[in-house]
Scaffold this active site. Structure first.
Site, PDB file in Angstrom:
ATOM      1  N   GLY A   1     -64.976  61.992 -39.572  1.00  0.00           N
ATOM      2  CA  GLY A   1     -63.956  61.304 -40.347  1.00  0.00           C
ATOM      3  C   GLY A   1     -62.543  61.727 -40.006  1.00  0.00           C
ATOM      4  O   GLY A   1     -61.664  61.700 -40.859  1.00  0.00           O
ATOM      5  N   LYS A   2     -62.307  62.075 -38.750  1.00  0.00           N
ATOM      6  CA  LYS A   2     -60.948  62.512 -38.432  1.00  0.00           C
ATOM      7  C   LYS A   2     -59.983  61.336 -38.375  1.00  0.00           C
ATOM      8  O   LYS A   2     -58.817  61.489 -38.708  1.00  0.00           O
ATOM      9  CB  LYS A   2     -60.904  63.342 -37.152  1.00  0.00           C
ATOM     10  CG  LYS A   2     -61.419  62.666 -35.923  1.00  0.00           C
ATOM     11  CD  LYS A   2     -61.396  63.654 -34.774  1.00  0.00           C
ATOM     12  CE  LYS A   2     -61.826  62.960 -33.502  1.00  0.00           C
ATOM     13  NZ  LYS A   2     -63.177  62.363 -33.611  1.00  0.00           N
TER      14      LYS A   2
ATOM     15  N   THR B   1     -67.527  52.568 -38.900  1.00  0.00           N
ATOM     16  CA  THR B   1     -67.100  53.122 -37.621  1.00  0.00           C
ATOM     17  C   THR B   1     -68.261  53.319 -36.646  1.00  0.00           C
ATOM     18  O   THR B   1     -68.198  52.842 -35.519  1.00  0.00           O
ATOM     19  CB  THR B   1     -66.343  54.446 -37.833  1.00  0.00           C
ATOM     20  OG1 THR B   1     -65.273  54.191 -38.723  1.00  0.00           O
ATOM     21  CG2 THR B   1     -65.818  54.991 -36.531  1.00  0.00           C
TER      22      THR B   1
ATOM     23  N   GLY C   1     -67.437  61.046 -36.019  1.00  0.00           N
ATOM     24  CA  GLY C   1     -68.232  60.850 -37.215  1.00  0.00           C
ATOM     25  C   GLY C   1     -67.878  61.800 -38.350  1.00  0.00           C
ATOM     26  O   GLY C   1     -68.353  61.638 -39.464  1.00  0.00           O
TER      27      GLY C   1
ATOM     28  N   SER D   1     -60.169  58.785 -40.401  1.00  0.00           N
ATOM     29  CA  SER D   1     -59.863  58.568 -41.813  1.00  0.00           C
ATOM     30  C   SER D   1     -58.858  59.590 -42.302  1.00  0.00           C
ATOM     31  O   SER D   1     -57.863  59.251 -42.950  1.00  0.00           O
ATOM     32  CB  SER D   1     -61.132  58.692 -42.663  1.00  0.00           C
ATOM     33  OG  SER D   1     -62.145  57.893 -42.148  1.00  0.00           O
TER      34      SER D   1
END
Lengths: 118, 587
Positions: free
Chosen positions: B25-26, B507, B23, B28
């Site tokens: 954002g890795k 996600t 969560g 992304s």
């Protein structure tokens, strides 16, 4: 000396400690097998989980499995003859088959000295 | 004060590992980096080792474990190593040839044994280190980026090479729980190479990805220290989603303040790392175009900025509490990918039930949980007890009890043999499972609220629950009573409820959907979905935040219409919930 082969059910590891609970008989067996190896007895364990070929290729084992299903495991062979089905041999049985004294299989530890050679 | 993350100058090694709690954002960050590097004319491979990967959603393309060119980006290849899939493939390869040769019942037993947690881990690790140690891959690509799994899983994955290499060296006689991977010795060299590459600062950079929030930064710090200890010392920090606003919108101001406060409290060790940031943006990062805009620093899309979002309400969160209170549910799980706030939601459920006069026990199996933090400084109220399942301690306890029980008749060699098997990775699964069963067993007297570990881990846990029960029927050892009682209780909806926690973003929702599917396969039906931290529910007018709020709509509707019969919404809150009394605000 006759060779001994033990065909285990599918297990994670030979002592059974990785299973859902510890089976004391498995730890006893693992330890006995280890002592026998130390005495140069030709003894082999096959685990169904990682060595299915041994089960499939051995006609006698395969036959027992087809007749009785996986509950027949473990199966013990002494010199190619099925001698024990459904449970592991006791130390007395090993001793009788291999012409040893049972005490030899439960020997207390030798003292180990580690020597460093520098 | 930090500079914008720029892959062209900031990426200095051929291997990059993106890590962080789910969560943050890795995926992304890793995907955008990969696209940026490929757009520079480099040849790039992006690898996902997350059992719940969303790389496919980001690139809108089906991926397998074989590298595949990503449409629309020259030179970018991606692959997806799903450890569970890898384990399935391994099972097929191992068991397949014996179908028909051995009786069906015997084949079934083999399959069952190869469905355990260790097989999954071994299969994943095997694939993972093949990539790392493969000269062909190393020479073929300029960069190999790993989009790794949520932190707990990542740590295990990364710590495995060391653990197993040590295990192999110490192994004196072929007894080993690594049985499913026969011929392990032959692979020792490959594993050695993987370990060496990981800790080589010229080859590998660990990119810690964190949100500019206190809990996320604490978590990144914990991971950073832990990985440094394992020998992975070349680390960088990316602060993902740093928010800037030019409006006076109340929510936007609070949002900004909360981030700034979080950043000020960055742990001191983390401050020493080279740090860059990526901006908070209004749009979701799916599709190659969006990834490129992100790296160009576009904060929002013009056409979305004008949307006014009217607040709507689903069930308020208090409905969830009322429901459990009326049904007197004994065991409640808050499940979801890490970082969606399931710790807060589990805590809020526990607090709410206490308020209604129930006796409640709150516990966590999440190695990365911060329950202590959430309850900081409070004396626990009378009806509430809190505990956590600490994997390390449980493993130690389990080893001791096994050695006591089974080791007493063994000689020195036998004992050594036993201890060696206890060093295996499966021991941890068993130990944690037993601890977990003990806690659930207490629900005869108390309601138990469990804040579970990140998804992959949770599933492994439940998977092993089932395997556990199957195995019990043929094991002759002693089974703890608490364990014997567990699975039927987990499956009884009168006793047990599962709350799926998610965010109104692509996600987390897709991920939660997969989680629900997996739970259903295990005959467990979630009773509530809780959408946490919703900007949609706040009525913000800030152009970036309202863009985000607007895009939440589609995900809220998807949950409500397709995924769950009971959905509750929790608005984004000004303060991170700290302590018993603030948690009550949720309720």
């Amino acid at each position: 000396m006759k060779k001994v082969e033990i065909f285990d059910p599918a297990m994670c590891c030979a002592t059974g400690v990785c299973g859902p609970s510890v089976d004391p008989d498995l730890t006893r067996l693992a330890s006995t097998v280890y002592s026998l190896e130390q005495k140069n007895v030709d003894i082999t364990r096959y685990n169904l989980a990682n060595d299915p070929a041994a089960f499939s290729d051995n006609e006698k084992v395969n036959k027992v499995l087809h007749e009785k299903g996986p509950d027949a495991l473990p199966i013990t062979l002494l010199g190619d003859e099925v001698v024990k089905v459904g449970s592991y041999p006791s130390n007395d049985e090993f001793a009788e088959w291999l012409d040893m004294r049972a005490e030899e299989l439960t020997q207390k530890p030798r003292v180990r000295v580690s020597v460093k050679l520098d | 004060m930090y500079s914008l993350f720029d892959p062209t100058s900031d990426v200095k090694t051929p291997f990059l590992f993106f890590t962080g709690k789910g969560g943050v954002g890795k995926t992304s960050a890793a995907s955008a980096t990969a696209v940026a590097l490929a757009d520079q004319g480099k040849k790039v491979l992006l690898v996902s080792t997350d059992p719940a990967s969303n790389l496919q959603d980001v690139f809108e393309v089906d991926l397998t474990s074989e590298p595949k060119e990503v449409p629309g980006v020259n030179g970018l290849f991606a692959c997806n190593i799903d450890p569970e899939e890898a384990a399935r493939a391994y099972r097929k390869k191992t068991v397949g040839p014996y179908r028909g040769k051995l009786p069906d019942s015997v084949v079934a037993q083999m399959e069952e044994q190869l469905s355990g947690a260790c097989t999954v881990e071994i299969a994943a690790f095997d694939e993972f280190s093949q990539l790392l140690a493969d000269q062909y891959i190393v020479q073929q690509y300029d960069y190999v980026l790993f989009d790794t799994a949520p932190t707990g899983h990542t740590l295990r994955l990364l710590s495995l090479p060391t653990a197993w290499s040590g295990y192999l060296e110490e192994s004196t006689h072929g007894a080993s729980c690594l049985g499913p991977l026969s011929g392990l010795g032959e692979k020792k060299e490959m594993y050695g190479k993987a370990v060496a590459a990981l800790s080589d600062a010229h080859k590998t950079t660990l990119m810690l990805v964190a949100r500019p929030e206190t809990s996320s930064l604490l978590e990144a710090n914990r991971a950073s220290l832990e990985l440094k200890e394992i020998g992975i010392k070349n680390q960088m920090l990316i602060l993902n989603g740093v928010f800037q606003t030019e409006t006076n919108d109340q929510v936007a101001q609070a949002f900004y303040q909360r981030q700034q406060k979080g950043l000020q409290e960055t742990p001191v060790e983390l401050k020493q790392l080279e740090t860059t940031y990526l901006p908070y943006i209004s749009y979701s990062l799916t599709g190659v175009d969006h990834l490129r805009w992100f790296m160009n620093g576009e904060l929002y899309l013009e056409d979305e900025a004008s949307h006014r979002v009217e607040p709507i309400l689903l069930d308020p969160f208090s409905q969830v509490i009322d429901d459990f209170s009326q049904k007197n549910t004994r065991v409640i799980f808050a499940m979801g990918k890490g970082g969606v706030g399931k710790t807060s939601v589990a805590s809020a459920i526990a607090v709410g039930l206490c308020e209604k006069g129930h006796k409640v026990h709150l516990t966590t199996t999440d190695p990365a949980a911060h329950l202590d933090y959430v309850f900081k400084g409070d004396t626990a109220k009378e009806n509430l007890t809190i505990s956590s399942i600490n994997p390390e301690k449980e493993v130690e306890k389990y080893k001791q009890s096994v050695i006591e029980k089974a080791g007493k008749d063994l000689d020195e060699d036998g004992l050594e043999y036993l201890k060696e098997d206890l060093e295996s990775p499966c021991t941890e699964e068993i130990a944690i499972f037993q601890a977990f069963a003990e806690v659930v067993d207490q629900s005869d007297n108390e309601m138990v609220v469990i804040d579970t570990a990140p998804t992959g881990h949770t599933l492994l846990l439940l998977d092993s629950t089932e395997a556990y029960h199957k195995e019990m029927s043929r094991s002759t050892g002693e089974i703890p009573e608490s364990v014997r009682k567990l699975l039927p209780r987990l499956r009884d909806p009168k006793e047990t409820s599962v709350v799926i926690v998610t965010l109104a973003e692509a996600t987390p929702v897709l991920e939660a959907e997969r989680l629900q599917k997996d739970l259903k396969r295990a005959e467990i039906e979630p009773s509530w979905w809780v959408i946490n931290q919703s900007l949609f529910a706040t009525g913000t007018t800030d152009p970036i935040l309202s863009g985000r709020a607007f895009s939440e709509r589609v995900w809220i509707n998807k949950v409500k219409r397709e995924l769950s019969a009971n959905t509750a919404l929790i608005p984004w809150m000004e303060e991170e919930k700290v302590g018993y009394d603030t948690i009550k605000e949720y309720v």
